[in-house]
Structure formats: C-alpha cells, structure tokens
Design a protein around this motif. Structure first.
Motif, PDB file in Angstrom:
ATOM      1  N   PHE A 160       0.812  -1.207   0.000  1.00  0.00           N
ATOM      2  CA  PHE A 160       0.000   0.000   0.000  1.00  0.00           C
ATOM      3  C   PHE A 160       0.859   1.276   0.000  1.00  0.00           C
ATOM      4  O   PHE A 160       0.331   2.373  -0.169  1.00  0.00           O
ATOM      5  CB  PHE A 160      -0.940   0.011   1.202  1.00  0.00           C
ATOM      6  N   ALA A 161       2.143   1.146   0.187  1.00  0.00           N
ATOM      7  CA  ALA A 161       3.013   2.326   0.198  1.00  0.00           C
ATOM      8  C   ALA A 161       3.090   2.943  -1.190  1.00  0.00           C
ATOM      9  O   ALA A 161       3.282   2.223  -2.183  1.00  0.00           O
ATOM     10  CB  ALA A 161       4.417   1.941   0.669  1.00  0.00           C
ATOM     11  N   PRO A 162       2.977   4.251  -1.304  1.00  0.00           N
ATOM     12  CA  PRO A 162       3.117   4.887  -2.619  1.00  0.00           C
ATOM     13  C   PRO A 162       4.570   4.926  -3.064  1.00  0.00           C
ATOM     14  O   PRO A 162       5.493   4.691  -2.265  1.00  0.00           O
ATOM     15  CB  PRO A 162       2.582   6.304  -2.374  1.00  0.00           C
ATOM     16  N   ASN A 177       9.619   1.484   0.453  1.00  0.00           N
ATOM     17  CA  ASN A 177       9.707   0.361   1.380  1.00  0.00           C
ATOM     18  C   ASN A 177      11.113   0.288   1.953  1.00  0.00           C
ATOM     19  O   ASN A 177      12.039   0.929   1.452  1.00  0.00           O
ATOM     20  CB  ASN A 177       9.374  -0.952   0.671  1.00  0.00           C
ATOM     21  N   PHE A 178      11.289  -0.514   2.953  1.00  0.00           N
ATOM     22  CA  PHE A 178      12.505  -0.635   3.772  1.00  0.00           C
ATOM     23  C   PHE A 178      12.510   0.477   4.825  1.00  0.00           C
ATOM     24  O   PHE A 178      11.895   1.534   4.666  1.00  0.00           O
ATOM     25  CB  PHE A 178      13.798  -0.581   2.969  1.00  0.00           C
ATOM     26  N   ALA A 183      13.742   1.248  -1.240  1.00  0.00           N
ATOM     27  CA  ALA A 183      12.958   0.609  -2.305  1.00  0.00           C
ATOM     28  C   ALA A 183      11.919   1.627  -2.756  1.00  0.00           C
ATOM     29  O   ALA A 183      10.760   1.594  -2.367  1.00  0.00           O
ATOM     30  CB  ALA A 183      12.312  -0.674  -1.805  1.00  0.00           C
ATOM     31  N   SER A 184      12.348   2.558  -3.582  1.00  0.00           N
ATOM     32  CA  SER A 184      11.543   3.734  -3.900  1.00  0.00           C
ATOM     33  C   SER A 184      10.357   3.414  -4.800  1.00  0.00           C
ATOM     34  O   SER A 184       9.346   4.111  -4.767  1.00  0.00           O
ATOM     35  CB  SER A 184      12.410   4.793  -4.578  1.00  0.00           C
ATOM     36  N   GLY A 185      10.487   2.382  -5.633  1.00  0.00           N
ATOM     37  CA  GLY A 185       9.419   2.062  -6.564  1.00  0.00           C
ATOM     38  C   GLY A 185       9.431   2.888  -7.828  1.00  0.00           C
ATOM     39  O   GLY A 185       8.529   2.746  -8.658  1.00  0.00           O
ATOM     40  N   TYR A 186      10.434   3.718  -8.031  1.00  0.00           N
ATOM     41  CA  TYR A 186      10.407   4.632  -9.172  1.00  0.00           C
ATOM     42  C   TYR A 186      10.496   3.887 -10.511  1.00  0.00           C
ATOM     43  O   TYR A 186       9.929   4.325 -11.517  1.00  0.00           O
ATOM     44  CB  TYR A 186      11.552   5.655  -9.073  1.00  0.00           C
ATOM     45  N   LEU A 188       9.744   0.328 -11.211  1.00  0.00           N
ATOM     46  CA  LEU A 188       8.604  -0.553 -11.448  1.00  0.00           C
ATOM     47  C   LEU A 188       7.288   0.094 -11.029  1.00  0.00           C
ATOM     48  O   LEU A 188       6.228  -0.504 -11.220  1.00  0.00           O
ATOM     49  CB  LEU A 188       8.784  -1.861 -10.681  1.00  0.00           C
ATOM     50  N   GLN A 189       7.371   1.308 -10.461  1.00  0.00           N
ATOM     51  CA  GLN A 189       6.182   1.977  -9.911  1.00  0.00           C
ATOM     52  C   GLN A 189       5.500   1.094  -8.866  1.00  0.00           C
ATOM     53  O   GLN A 189       4.274   1.050  -8.756  1.00  0.00           O
ATOM     54  CB  GLN A 189       5.211   2.360 -11.035  1.00  0.00           C
ATOM     55  N   ASN A 190       6.339   0.396  -8.078  1.00  0.00           N
ATOM     56  CA  ASN A 190       5.848  -0.551  -7.093  1.00  0.00           C
ATOM     57  C   ASN A 190       6.929  -0.756  -6.032  1.00  0.00           C
ATOM     58  O   ASN A 190       7.830  -1.584  -6.217  1.00  0.00           O
ATOM     59  CB  ASN A 190       5.503  -1.873  -7.777  1.00  0.00           C
ATOM     60  N   PRO A 191       6.865  -0.018  -4.916  1.00  0.00           N
ATOM     61  CA  PRO A 191       7.906  -0.158  -3.896  1.00  0.00           C
ATOM     62  C   PRO A 191       8.047  -1.573  -3.334  1.00  0.00           C
ATOM     63  O   PRO A 191       9.171  -2.032  -3.086  1.00  0.00           O
ATOM     64  CB  PRO A 191       7.458   0.821  -2.803  1.00  0.00           C
ATOM     65  N   SER A 192       6.948  -2.287  -3.113  1.00  0.00           N
ATOM     66  CA  SER A 192       7.074  -3.609  -2.514  1.00  0.00           C
ATOM     67  C   SER A 192       7.728  -4.598  -3.475  1.00  0.00           C
ATOM     68  O   SER A 192       8.438  -5.508  -3.043  1.00  0.00           O
ATOM     69  CB  SER A 192       5.713  -4.134  -2.046  1.00  0.00           C
ATOM     70  N   ALA A 193       7.516  -4.432  -4.784  1.00  0.00           N
ATOM     71  CA  ALA A 193       8.206  -5.279  -5.757  1.00  0.00           C
ATOM     72  C   ALA A 193       9.705  -5.014  -5.730  1.00  0.00           C
ATOM     73  O   ALA A 193      10.523  -5.948  -5.792  1.00  0.00           O
ATOM     74  CB  ALA A 193       7.646  -5.036  -7.153  1.00  0.00           C
ATOM     75  N   GLU A 194      10.076  -3.749  -5.621  1.00  0.00           N
ATOM     76  CA  GLU A 194      11.500  -3.423  -5.562  1.00  0.00           C
ATOM     77  C   GLU A 194      12.105  -3.817  -4.220  1.00  0.00           C
ATOM     78  O   GLU A 194      13.298  -4.139  -4.139  1.00  0.00           O
ATOM     79  CB  GLU A 194      11.697  -1.938  -5.859  1.00  0.00           C
ATOM     80  N   GLN A 195      11.294  -3.820  -3.159  1.00  0.00           N
ATOM     81  CA  GLN A 195      11.787  -4.334  -1.877  1.00  0.00           C
ATOM     82  C   GLN A 195      12.135  -5.814  -2.007  1.00  0.00           C
ATOM     83  O   GLN A 195      13.164  -6.273  -1.510  1.00  0.00           O
ATOM     84  CB  GLN A 195      10.733  -4.133  -0.797  1.00  0.00           C
ATOM     85  N   ALA A 196      11.279  -6.573  -2.696  1.00  0.00           N
ATOM     86  CA  ALA A 196      11.524  -8.003  -2.862  1.00  0.00           C
ATOM     87  C   ALA A 196      12.812  -8.272  -3.629  1.00  0.00           C
ATOM     88  O   ALA A 196      13.446  -9.317  -3.445  1.00  0.00           O
ATOM     89  CB  ALA A 196      10.344  -8.648  -3.588  1.00  0.00           C
TER      90      ALA A 196
END
Length: 515
Positions: A160-162, A177-178, A183-186, A188-196
């Motif tokens: 849910f994090a932007p 995330n983190f 894990a900014s998400g910039y 993939l436009q998805n922080p949790s994906a980049e956290q993974a």
C-alpha cells in the motif's frame, strides 16, 4: 560452506569464523554455534548479557532455526500441492507464484534461506526466532556468519506504500519500502516489488552474486511452468554459461571488475532482468492478497459495528487519537483513506543504540574477505539520510533523483514510520518480538513508555539498573530528533497500558465472538 584455501591468512580467518558463529547448515543436522567477538573491540564477559552476546549465538539458536526452516518447507510444499491440484484464475496464479517465491530456499546462494526465513506469517511476517529477537535482532543470511544491520520489517500491508516522492509542501519524503525508504518504486512503480528484489543480491541476506542467478535458479524450479504461465512461455529462453551454477553458488558481493559474473549475451541479460522484475512483481501481488493484508483485526470489526472495544481498549483508542498523538503519524484512516496506521513518512524517535546488534561485530573480513560493517562497533545507523547521501545500498537500490542528495542532512537518522497493524501478532502470548528498526525494545509496553517519558526520565547507560523503566540511554543519533509527537506525553501508567491494549486490537485473524 565450501571455502577454498587461501594460505595462512585465509585459514586464520576461517578458524575465526568458525569460532564466531559455527557453520550452520539446514538439513539433517545443525552444527552448534560457538564463538568469540569478531568486532574491532573485544567484549568483556561483564558486558555480555542475554541481549548482548558480543559475537556469540544464543543457546536456543539451533533449535529455533530448525523449527522455522521446517515451517518454511511445510508452507512451500503445501503451496506446490495447491499449484498442482487447483485450477487457479489469473489472480490466483500470480499470487500463488509470489508465495512460492517467498518460501523458496533455492533462491539463496547456499540454497538454505528463503525470504520467509526472516518473515513468517505467525509473527506478522517479521522475525520468527525468539532467541534472535531477544539478542542479535537482525537475522543471519545464507552465509551464516553474516548479519544485516536492522530488524526484519513486516511485509503486511507493504504494497500500500506509494512510490517514494518528496512532498515540498510538507517538506517530507513519503512512500517507499525498507526502513530507509530505499525501495523507492520509481522504476517498477511498485515499492514492494522493488523491496523483494533487495535481499537476493544483498551479501548479508540471501547472498547471490548476480541478479541473473534468480532467473537461473527459477529455470530449474518445480514451479517453472507456473512462472511461464504467468509471465510467458519464452521467459527462460536464455543460453546459460556452463559455469552458471558454480557462479551462483559463490557468495556475493561480486568482484569490482566483474559486477555481473553470470556472463550472458546482451539479449539474455535483458531477459534475465525481466525475470527479476517479474519475480518482484509476483511477490508484491502475494503481499497484496488477503492472505498477507486481510484487514481482519478486531479494530476492523469494531469499525464495521460487528464488535465492541473493551473499556480499556476504548480508552486506548481515544488516547491514540488525542493525548498520546499517535494518530498524527500512524494514520487510522479518514475520508477516502484505508486505515493503514502509517503516513509513510520517516522520523527520528531518538531510539537508543542497541549493543546487541550482531552487525556491530562484523568489522573484520570474513573467510571470503568481505566485511559487512567496516565501522565495527562504532557503526551508527543514519537511516534515510544514508540512502539519500550514498546513492547505493548493499542490495543495489539507487537514489533515483540526484536532486534529493542535498536533502540528506534534513533526513539524517530518520527511519520510516511502520504500520502498526499486526504489531502484536505472535505465535504464542509469551513469544518475544523486537520493536523499532534496531530491535531495542522487546515489548509494546516498553515502546509506549519510551514515547511517554523519553524526555522526562534521566539518562543512563546501556545495562544500567533501571534502564527502560526509570531511565533511558541517549539516542543513537540525535540529528533531526522528533520532539513534537513524543518525549513527554504525561500519560499515567494505566493510560500506557490502555494504549497497549488498543494496539493489540490491530492483529489480523480476529474471530468475532458468537452472540
């Protein structure tokens, strides 16, 4: 761990590593850990305690690890069975794939550590080993002599994090995330994906030397067909070099002159990179699912008028939204908002240094010549400021905006505000969790008491009589200290207890009592 001999110095380092932690392997047996400090400064017997082992492993470590590994294996096997015997729709396919990826030990350098080793369901997808929560706080990586610098953060509600962005009006970073927002998400436009995508190539976590190793190991996974169903039948159309497994079984980081040691053609590297992105996106899809982010706490049912708070819980919620000022950062929802109990910003609460962090004793090179923490016992976690200032972390996350570098001093020592959902989730009432990024606190009561009295009680040193009750050590880093929402809340002991009671209503899986 099979480490090639490198002369007398290497043998000395190997012996030191064995003394430090023991060579732990998952499988038929676990070798008991025993060691002495690895840090720059030896830790005296008097300084060692249950919370500060100074390079030693806790007595229950082997048993606890075996239990967690068995549970990870059970969940992976159950999910594989679901994949084989159930017709899944598209959403079910990608979520099941994400779950399989999270619980797959093969995706680590020694094929002994899944992502879920540090994030299990019964603890709210955070640290599942009580003996480590009480002591080292951070968890060992696939290379068992390497520990990270922070407590495992919860996966629950992370998607849910932007995307991380700087809100100039607020003067604040929001999202990512983190603990340090890296894990900014910039991309993939998805922080949790980049956290993974962080842990697999982090040398102190899953330890792979190249992100392409994830694609290589997935090409041999029992759920390869499901991956191809979700992401395309030609996903693994890659020509792998003959030494791919040898390279992927060699712990990172890679050599400075060979940052991508799995040598692929340009086209195959692009394909492997796509697989790594799809790996992260599938995990994010699973984390978005009701299995991980369900909104099924007592709080949720009270909001739906299907249950009621007890008088103590009701008082705690009233305090949460008023005198205790918790709601100013841990937002409980408003018009158009889901109650996520975070505002996705960062803050320096002035949490004391945790001398039990194993990371502090990793100042010398290990048997592969890698030093996770060159600062040794002098290490200070500077949080978001470090991410903005250095541009790259161990797990490869980049500061996406060079204009943010100048903002680093303003965010020195700040740590992301976590969600409070499932903050009390635990397998048994007596199970000990660790709280805050460095795990300094071991109970919600300690956390609330700190918020209430940080600036009121006298200062003391770590280990002093009365610590955490009648006195507090100084902040690990006092830069940008939050003096607005905490420090002197003037709560009574009963009000502290009421806040704790309310926080316990945020645990998912609540069953509404029968009429």
């Amino acid at each position: 761990m099979n480490v090639e001999g490198r002369g007398t110095e290497t043998m000395r380092n190997r012996k030191l590593a064995v003394l430090l932690f023991g060579l732990l392997t998952f499988g038929a047996f676990l070798i008991s850990a025993a060691s002495k400090p690895q840090g720059d400064t030896a830790v005296s017997g008097a300084a060692k305690s249950r919370s500060n082992l100074g390079g030693q492993m806790p007595p229950a470590f082997d048993q606890d690890v075996a239990g967690v590994v068995a549970e990870v294996d059970r969940i992976e096997a159950d999910t594989l069975s679901q994949m084989e015997h159930t017709t899944l729709d598209r959403q079910g396919q990608v979520r099941t794939l994400g779950k399989l990826l999270l619980f797959d030990k093969r995706l680590s350098v020694h094929q002994n550590e899944a992502c879920s080793f540090c994030h299990t369901p019964e603890t709210g997808f955070t640290g599942p080993i009580q003996s480590l929560n009480e002591t080292t706080v951070s968890y060992p990586g696939s290379v068992r002599t390497r520990f990270s610098n922070r407590k495992p953060q919860s996966y629950m509600y992370a998607p849910f994090a932007p995307v991380l962005h700087y809100n100039a009006l607020q003067g604040d970073f929001v999202g990512g995330n983190f603990w340090d927002m890296r894990a900014s998400g910039y991309r993939l436009q998805n922080p949790s994906a980049e956290q993974a995508q962080g842990p697999p190539t982090n040398p102190v976590e899953m330890g792979l030397p190249d992100s392409a190793c994830v694609a290589y190991r997935l090409s041999q996974a029992p759920y390869r067909k499901l991956f191809e169903t979700v992401w395309g039948t030609d996903s693994f159309n890659i020509h792998w070099p003959a030494d791919a497994e040898k390279v992927c079984a060699t712990p990172g980081p890679p050599a400075a002159n060979d940052l991508q040691p799995v040598h692929l053609s340009r086209a195959d590297r692009v394909r492997a990179d796509h697989i790594y992105d799809e790996f992260g996106l599938a995990i994010s899809a699973y984390e978005f699912s009701p299995e991980v982010s369900p909104f099924t706490s007592k709080f949720d049912y009270v909001q739906q008028e299907k249950d009621q708070f007890t008088p103590q819980e009701k008082l705690g919620y009233e305090l949460f939204r008023s005198k205790a000022r918790c709601n100013e950062c841990h937002r409980d929802g408003g018009p158009g908002e889901e109650p996520l109990f975070t505002d996705f910003t960062a803050s320096n609460l002035g949490v004391p240094r945790n001398p039990g962090l194993q990371y502090l004793y990793e100042g010398r090179p290990d048997q592969r010549g890698y030093s996770p923490n060159l600062a040794g016992t002098a290490y200070i976690d500077t949080g978001v400021g470090s991410f903005l200032r250095t541009l790259q972390s161990d797990s490869g996350q980049l500061n996406p905006d060079s204009g943010w570098i100048k903002l680093a001093p303003k965010f020195e020592a700040k740590i992301q505000v976590p969600t409070l959902r499932n903050v009390d989730m635990r397998p048994t009432p007596s199970f000990v969790k660790a709280y805050m990024h460095n795990g300094y606190f071991k109970s919600l009561k300690e956390v609330v008491h700190f918020y209430n009295t940080r600036d009121v009680l006298p200062k003391c040193k770590s280990g002093d009589s009365g610590e955490k009750v009648a006195c507090w050590p100084a902040p690990e880093d006092s830069a940008n200290l939050n003096k607005k929402q905490l420090g002197n809340l003037k709560l009574t002991d009963q009000e502290e207890d009421a806040l704790v009671a309310f926080l316990k209503t945020l645990t998912d899986g609540y069953k509404v009592p029968s009429p």
